[in-house]
Design a protein around this motif. Structure first.
Motif, PDB file in Angstrom:
ATOM      1  N   ASP A 205       4.344  41.844  31.133  1.00  0.00           N
ATOM      2  CA  ASP A 205       5.203  42.605  30.102  1.00  0.00           C
ATOM      3  C   ASP A 205       4.873  43.687  30.190  1.00  0.00           C
ATOM      4  OD1 ASP A 205       6.592  39.897  29.079  1.00  0.00           O
ATOM      5  OD2 ASP A 205       4.777  39.479  28.070  1.00  0.00           O
ATOM      6  N   GLU A 206       5.513  44.556  31.184  1.00  0.00           N
ATOM      7  CA  GLU A 206       5.110  46.063  31.209  1.00  0.00           C
ATOM      8  C   GLU A 206       3.653  46.066  31.387  1.00  0.00           C
ATOM      9  OE1 GLU A 206       6.629  48.453  28.310  1.00  0.00           O
ATOM     10  OE2 GLU A 206       8.774  48.438  28.962  1.00  0.00           O
TER      11      GLU A 206
ATOM     12  N   THR B  21       6.998  44.088  35.039  1.00  0.00           N
ATOM     13  CA  THR B  21       7.605  42.809  34.211  1.00  0.00           C
ATOM     14  C   THR B  21       8.337  41.670  35.086  1.00  0.00           C
ATOM     15  OG1 THR B  21       8.103  44.584  32.584  1.00  0.00           O
ATOM     16  CG2 THR B  21       9.469  42.551  32.275  1.00  0.00           C
TER      17      THR B  21
END
Length: 578
Positions: free
Chosen positions: A270-271, A191
């Motif tokens: 994002d992750e 992230t």
């Protein structure tokens, strides 16, 4: 836009007459690569650059890349050109056969990169970045990642990008904040946001493999807490094809001075699922495998710009009628090539381009020795040469490449300032090479602050000895004498700088860029002396060598004086007065 003709004949002169590349490569193992094969490969590479890459250079600059519905679209013709690039087998030119590459010598890749940079700077960035990613994965990743990712990347179906920089962390990577959380299956969720990511997204390949620097939860502060992760745009499915979209997205694309057909992206993770490359907290070491490869590649971009500038400006100078030669009798206008200042600009560009090509090829052969020589001592020596010359080639070649582009533009006069002649694009494109992959000031600090002092100064001493030994038999010649004199001044400057830096750390930074230019001019002079002294050297080579010795190499005298002045003139002004 001036037409581009690949300088294959000069490349073969360098490989055959100057360096005897087949003989250098012969004891390194692998299949024999005769000069005839090298010529065939370079001729085909030149045709690709002339017929496929160069015709879309200007249109790509004018159209640029566009972000549409979260995806980057490259300019018209770029996907088709890249498909032809893949069909020709060019992505795997110098990669290992075990991963699907052709295993040809790196020197051929370097010379192809030069041609591609001359023909279409932006286009060449995409495969250039992929090649660096392949090297990092090949050297540091585990067997499973290599098996899954290297074959499609070497083939060119998948491409690569490296994601280092963050808004608050540029040169100082110790400030980066991207994080990676371990998962039970051995993967990680990455992230963070990265900026200035060249080729971060595009439509040329079916998948893009990002190498991302991030911190593990237990990471120590600073650069000792950085790890490297492989993060694909699409997660491979059970058959190894691009499957589910990963948590990787484009925030925006940069609107830049140049290289407009190269997508420079803000990338958000994002992750995103990724896998560790190398050991935990050792990511900077792994990433520098890619960074050092890219720094040499960027130096070659500067060389390619210089060749393109020379070809365009010399053609214009032969055709443009303005004024008459000094002392000429009354008559009609003559080509501007008769004017001494125009000749000086053209010769300055050519003096760099041809010697730079020779030095780049010599360094590429040293890289082959470092990788494959059977003697460990020879491998170590060659590796040291490459380490020493990497910041020199990156910084000096891009500085001189930009100067060449400006000089070429100046030859055109007002026509050089308008788009249709192509020279202003060269100036704009060339400028980034002095900045990315570590600014040239940082490269100079690497040379002076690290490379000169490694092993008690063994690296520069070995290189200086190489120059002196190779010219010893011709020490009294018109070509060797000025180089050896400049080398003596450089050796003295090196010793003096080491003594001053030991007493005052500011001396290193104050001297760095001047010292690197001094070093580069001596190295280029070495190549000119060697070329001009060859029995087979054509008269034009000797004429340009004489120009270099008389009008370029003397710049080292001024640089020596600047170095002797030390840090005091730079540090005397109070900060408040700036």
């Amino acid at each position: 836009m001036p037409a581009y003709t690949a300088p294959v004949d000069d490349m073969i002169f360098v490989l055959g007459e100057l360096l005897d590349a087949p003989a250098v490569l012969a004891p390194l193992g692998g299949e024999e690569v005769p000069l005839s094969l090298m010529a065939e490969v370079l001729s085909e590479a030149g045709r690709f650059c002339e017929k496929v890459a160069q015709p879309i250079n200007r249109s790509g600059d004018e159209e640029g890349c566009v972000l549409e519905n979260g995806a980057v679209r490259t300019p018209k013709g770029f996907p088709e050109a890249y498909a032809a690039f893949v069909e020709g087998g060019w992505p795997g030119l110098s990669h290992a056969p075990e991963h699907g590459g052709q295993g040809l010598p790196r020197v051929l890749q370097v010379l192809f990169d030069e041609m591609l940079s001359s023909a279409n700077f932006s286009f060449g960035l995409y495969p250039g970045l992929t090649r660096g990613a392949v090297e990092a994965i090949g050297r540091h990743a585990d067997a499973g990642l290599k098996e899954a990712y290297l074959p499609p990347m070497v083939e060119g179906r998948w491409m690569g990008a490296m994601a280092l920089t963050e808004a608050q962390a540029g040169t100082d990577l110790g400030l980066l904040r991207a994080k990676a959380e371990p998962q039970v299956d051995g993967s990680y969720h990455v992230t963070g946001s990265k900026i200035f990511i060249s080729a971060g997204d595009h439509d040329l390949a079916e998948n893009i493999i990002h190498l991302v620097l991030a911190r593990l939860p237990d990471a120590p502060p600073g650069v000792k807490g950085i790890s490297l992760f492989l993060v694909p745009k699409f997660l491979p499915d059970a058959e190894g094809r691009p499957g589910q979209r990963n948590g990787v997205s484009v925030g925006s694309i940069e609107h830049k001075m140049g290289i407009k057909a190269s997508a420079t992206c803000v990338m958000n993770y994002d992750e995103a699922t990724g896998w560790l490359v190398g050991a935990p907290h050792q990511g900077l070491r792994a990433m520098f495998t890619m960074m050092n490869a890219e720094r040499l590649f960027v130096g070659i971009q500067g060389l390619g710009i210089a060749e393109a500038a020379y070809q365009g400006a010399s053609a214009y100078a032969r055709e443009r009628l303005q004024g008459r030669a000094p002392g000429a009798a009354a008559g009609g206008a003559q080509p501007i090539l008769v004017h001494p200042d125009v000749r000086k600009m053209l010769l300055s560009i050519r003096a760099f381009a041809e010697a730079g090509r020779a030095l780049a090829a010599w360094t590429a052969l040293e890289m082959e020795k470092a990788a494959r020589h059977p003697d460990p001592a020879a491998r170590a020596r060659a590796d040291g040469m490459v380490a020493l010359l990497t910041p020199v080639i990156k910084a000096a070649f891009t500085d001189l490449g930009f100067e060449a582009a400006v000089q070429g533009q100046q030859v055109f006069g007002g026509h050089g300032y308008v788009r249709e002649w192509g020279m202003e694009q060269l100036v704009r494109d060339a400028r980034i090479a002095q900045i990315y992959e570590g600014t040239n000031g940082v490269q100079a600090m690497d040379l002076v602050g690290r490379k000169l002092t490694m092993d008690g100064g063994a690296l520069p001493r070995a290189f200086f000895a190489e120059i002196r030994d190779s010219l010893a038999a011709h020490a009294a010649s018109e070509f060797a004498t000025p180089v050896l004199e400049a080398l003596s001044r450089l050796e003295a400057a090196t010793e003096a700088l080491a003594a001053r830096a030991a007493a005052d750390p500011a001396e290193t930074g104050a001297a760095a860029t001047d010292y690197l230019r001094f070093f580069a001019l001596v190295a280029l002079g070495w190549m000119w002396a060697r070329m001009a002294l060859l029995p087979s050297a054509p008269p034009a080579k000797q004429a340009v060598a004489r120009f270099f010795m008389a009008r370029v190499l003397p710049q080292t005298v001024a640089l020596e004086l600047a170095l002797k002045a030390g840090a005091a003139p730079l540090m005397a002004l109070e900060e408040a007065a700036f």
